[in-house]
Enzyme design. Sequence first.
Site, PDB file in Angstrom:
ATOM      1  N   ASN A  29       2.117  10.036 -19.392  1.00 52.00           N
ATOM      2  CA  ASN A  29       2.109   9.949 -17.928  1.00 52.00           C
ATOM      3  C   ASN A  29       3.529   9.924 -17.362  1.00 52.00           C
ATOM      4  OD1 ASN A  29      -0.682   9.829 -17.904  1.00 52.00           O
ATOM      5  ND2 ASN A  29      -0.787   7.626 -17.580  1.00 52.00           N
TER       6      ASN A  29
ATOM      7  N   GLY B 183       3.382  -4.322  -6.204  1.00 46.68           N
ATOM      8  CA  GLY B 183       2.231  -3.767  -5.495  1.00 46.68           C
ATOM      9  C   GLY B 183       2.447  -3.700  -4.001  1.00 46.68           C
ATOM     10  N   LYS B 184       1.581  -4.379  -3.261  1.00 45.17           N
ATOM     11  CA  LYS B 184       1.643  -4.342  -1.806  1.00 45.17           C
ATOM     12  C   LYS B 184       2.894  -5.019  -1.240  1.00 45.17           C
ATOM     13  CE  LYS B 184      -3.387  -4.201  -1.256  1.00 45.17           C
ATOM     14  NZ  LYS B 184      -4.586  -4.889  -0.714  1.00 45.17           N
ATOM     15  N   GLU B 185       3.612  -5.737  -2.091  1.00 53.32           N
ATOM     16  CA  GLU B 185       4.842  -6.409  -1.622  1.00 53.32           C
ATOM     17  C   GLU B 185       6.092  -5.607  -1.949  1.00 53.32           C
ATOM     18  OE1 GLU B 185       5.039 -10.513  -2.805  1.00 53.32           O
ATOM     19  OE2 GLU B 185       2.871 -10.756  -2.598  1.00 53.32           O
TER      20      GLU B 185
ATOM     21  N   ASP C 136       3.361   4.301 -13.779  1.00 50.07           N
ATOM     22  CA  ASP C 136       3.971   5.335 -14.619  1.00 50.07           C
ATOM     23  C   ASP C 136       4.761   6.325 -13.773  1.00 50.07           C
ATOM     24  OD1 ASP C 136       2.900   4.240 -16.929  1.00 50.07           O
ATOM     25  OD2 ASP C 136       1.070   5.418 -16.812  1.00 50.07           O
TER      26      ASP C 136
END
Length: 292
Positions: free
Chosen positions: A45, A209-211, A239
Amino acid sequence: MRQPRITVVGSINMDLVTSTDIFPQQGETVRGEDFHTNPGGKGANQAVAAARLGADVHMVGRVGDDTFGENLLHNLQQENIDTSMVDQVANTSSGLANITLSEKDNRIIIIPGANNQVTPEYVKACEETILASDYVLLQFEIPKETIEYCIDVCAQHDIPVVVNPAPVMPLSPDQWEKASVITPNETEAAELFKGRYDEIQEKLVITKGKEGVEFFDHGTQKNVSPYKVEVADTTGAGDTFNGALAVALAEGQTLTAAVQFANAAGALSVQKLGAQGGMPTRQAVDQMLEER
């Protein structure tokens, strides 16, 4: 600009994905909704992500002598990745990930197969290519002794190496110190480096992630905020981030610029289905950066 040369040492898998309305209980048979196969493995990947972003990518890994192995090799070649150091191991299955999806949850069984044959001895035979690299990219789906060997070789010859410690596997402090950049997610960072952040904070690029992304640049803590996008599938986002980060660093971008580049690539990847299916082109990433 010369193409950055990146060598990825890592896993190559075929993902077997089954979708169902309900997970079967022990001894139970249920009817599935869909089945498909996708090329995967963290190594492959990341190699695909880097190649799509314009790098000259060389893959070091192994597949089985089965049909999956042939298909996985063909997929890498279609992505313009050099596979001269990927061989098919006789009487061995390719690495597999058996994935069952139901109600936005998943259960995954990993069968390493030929990935277990990516030994230090095998990698040593590929050393000439590794030493010609601008950057080397490692993940943890191959044997631990191979990861340690690669880190040692790169350190001895001043070849910078990005270490993506996923899935989690502890290494000695000496090994972490030899890495150029370490890219855990928030959970991996807490498990591997709790109480030791200060020792290696300049090497850590932590995806949250969202942060967004947290890292240190010349002693200053920095955060790159996430893009607000419609998320279709987060598979392969990490990846994509790692492949993009290696490309940007190999081009000579500053760490801050490289993290911003990788953050944009990751945001683009989650808008499409599939780990490799959503990996963006260089043009798409550059455009996203211009628009921010």
